[in-house]
Design a protein around this motif. Structure first.
Motif, mmCIF file in Angstrom:
data_model
loop_
_atom_site.group_PDB
_atom_site.id
_atom_site.type_symbol
_atom_site.label_atom_id
_atom_site.label_comp_id
_atom_site.label_asym_id
_atom_site.label_seq_id
_atom_site.Cartn_x
_atom_site.Cartn_y
_atom_site.Cartn_z
ATOM 1 N N ASN A 165 16.418 19.314 -5.853
ATOM 2 C CA ASN A 165 16.109 18.473 -5.084
ATOM 3 C C ASN A 165 16.541 18.648 -3.115
ATOM 4 O O ASN A 165 17.302 19.440 -3.007
ATOM 5 C CB ASN A 165 17.343 17.344 -4.884
ATOM 6 N N GLN A 167 16.886 17.279 1.169
ATOM 7 C CA GLN A 167 17.103 16.251 1.406
ATOM 8 C C GLN A 167 16.732 16.481 3.277
ATOM 9 O O GLN A 167 16.750 17.217 3.609
ATOM 10 C CB GLN A 167 18.789 16.296 1.478
ATOM 11 N N PRO A 173 10.628 11.425 7.520
ATOM 12 C CA PRO A 173 10.679 13.154 6.869
ATOM 13 C C PRO A 173 9.064 13.773 6.820
ATOM 14 O O PRO A 173 8.769 14.702 6.302
ATOM 15 C CB PRO A 173 10.179 11.785 5.677
ATOM 16 N N ASP A 176 6.109 14.862 4.231
ATOM 17 C CA ASP A 176 7.316 15.830 3.202
ATOM 18 C C ASP A 176 7.011 16.311 1.837
ATOM 19 O O ASP A 176 6.664 16.440 0.847
ATOM 20 C CB ASP A 176 7.617 16.942 3.661
ATOM 21 N N ASP A 177 7.032 14.778 0.907
ATOM 22 C CA ASP A 177 7.232 14.166 -0.230
ATOM 23 C C ASP A 177 5.623 14.125 -0.446
ATOM 24 O O ASP A 177 5.778 14.187 -1.592
ATOM 25 C CB ASP A 177 8.328 12.978 0.054
ATOM 26 N N ALA A 180 4.827 17.655 -1.623
ATOM 27 C CA ALA A 180 4.846 17.781 -2.499
ATOM 28 C C ALA A 180 4.703 17.502 -4.409
ATOM 29 O O ALA A 180 4.147 17.990 -5.210
ATOM 30 C CB ALA A 180 7.413 17.779 -3.031
ATOM 31 N N LYS A 181 4.369 16.391 -4.163
ATOM 32 C CA LYS A 181 3.260 15.511 -4.631
ATOM 33 C C LYS A 181 1.889 15.981 -5.656
ATOM 34 O O LYS A 181 1.833 16.167 -6.292
ATOM 35 C CB LYS A 181 3.260 13.953 -4.896
ATOM 36 N N THR A 186 5.769 23.068 -5.738
ATOM 37 C CA THR A 186 6.406 23.702 -4.497
ATOM 38 C C THR A 186 7.490 24.185 -3.954
ATOM 39 O O THR A 186 7.946 24.619 -5.262
ATOM 40 C CB THR A 186 6.795 21.723 -4.105
ATOM 41 N N LEU A 207 14.731 13.207 -0.187
ATOM 42 C CA LEU A 207 12.762 13.037 0.360
ATOM 43 C C LEU A 207 11.739 13.515 -1.807
ATOM 44 O O LEU A 207 11.359 12.978 -1.583
ATOM 45 C CB LEU A 207 12.950 13.620 1.059
ATOM 46 N N VAL A 208 12.642 14.801 -1.618
ATOM 47 C CA VAL A 208 12.151 15.316 -2.768
ATOM 48 C C VAL A 208 12.594 15.303 -3.837
ATOM 49 O O VAL A 208 14.052 16.026 -3.687
ATOM 50 C CB VAL A 208 11.495 16.754 -2.292
ATOM 51 N N SER A 209 12.213 15.098 -4.974
ATOM 52 C CA SER A 209 12.902 14.787 -7.050
ATOM 53 C C SER A 209 13.002 16.940 -7.438
ATOM 54 O O SER A 209 11.801 17.076 -6.841
ATOM 55 C CB SER A 209 12.188 13.982 -7.392
#
Length: 255
Positions: A165, A167, A173, A176-177, A180-181, A186, A207-209
């Motif tokens: 995860n 942050q 942001p 960046d998310d 990643a998607k 990533t 921000l990113v899971s």
């Protein structure tokens, strides 16, 4: 993971997305790892800054896909400009909004997304492969922005946990998310790996899971000499040195 572990997962000829924006929160430790590697023939997808310039100067790049390549206080990245003037790289240039739609389309596994951005501009002239579509609802003509899928994405965040995860604690942001998607894998570098991200910032800063992340690298100062607010600002003195020092002399200098 280590920087070396990440670089070992990359291959020549890949399409690699680089997060951040211009001279802000770029994954420079990971870029440095690529510079020291044998990787080549890369396609770099980026709201570009020194990440693009460094890789171009090192002869790692075949094509750049970007809306700009800038150091912010220095409008045009000099090593990128030199590569373009010499014709050593190909360049796909989109409007900033079109570029975002390309990331968004890839993130949602769509072949393209329609937008008004680019209509009536030279974007269509310099990208003759772009097509338009008509809305089935209003018959309006729109630009069909192709998806920007990537083999790997490299992003730098303020904090992450060991599960992946990520942050951000700064003002933006920077998409960046979406990187990643949109990428098949990533890699997140961060200033610090922590156990509890909610002690560092609010829930909205996550921000990113971990479901999007292949690996995490703890890299204090890993965005330097770009900024990583609030941890540190851009190092303008070093950025100026980067733009005025001959390439080989600069790359050989201790960081």
């Amino acid at each position: 993971m280590t920087v070396g572990d990440v670089v070992a997962r990359l291959e020549s000829g890949m399409t690699i997305g680089v997060g951040g924006w211009g001279s802000r929160r770029k994954p420079m430790a990971l870029i440095e790892g690529i510079l020291r590697s044998g990787l080549s023939d890369l396609t770099i997808v980026s709201y570009g800054g020194a990440d693009v310039g460094l890789l171009c100067a090192a002869g790692k790049v075949r094509r750049v896909v970007a809306p700009f390549v800038t150091l912010d206080s220095i409008p045009l990245e000099p090593h990128f400009r030199k590569a373009r003037q010499e014709g050593s790289i190909a360049f796909t240039e989109y409007d900033e909004g079109m570029f975002m739609f390309g990331l968004l389309a890839a993130a949602h596994r769509l072949p393209f997304l329609p937008t008004r951005a680019g209509l009536g501009s030279d974007v269509m002239r310099v990208n003759p492969e772009l097509r338009t579509v008509r809305s089935p609802y209003s018959d309006e003509e729109l630009v069909a922005v192709p998806a920007l899928p990537m083999d790997a994405a490299l992003i730098h965040l303020n904090r992450a946990d060991a599960r992946g995860n990520g942050q951000y604690l700064g003002p933006d942001p920077y998409f960046d998310d979406l990187y990643a998607k949109a990428a098949r894998q990533t890699f997140v570098s961060c200033e610090r790996v922590v156990d509890d991200l909610l002690k560092e910032g609010p829930l909205q800063s996550l921000l990113v899971s971990r479901s999007m992340v292949t690996g995490v690298v703890e890299a204090p100062g890993g965005a330097w000499f770009t900024s990583c607010e609030p941890d540190y600002p851009r190092d303008d003195d070093w950025q100026k040195r980067y733009t005025t020092t001959p390439w080989q002399e600069f790359i050989d200098e201790p960081r």
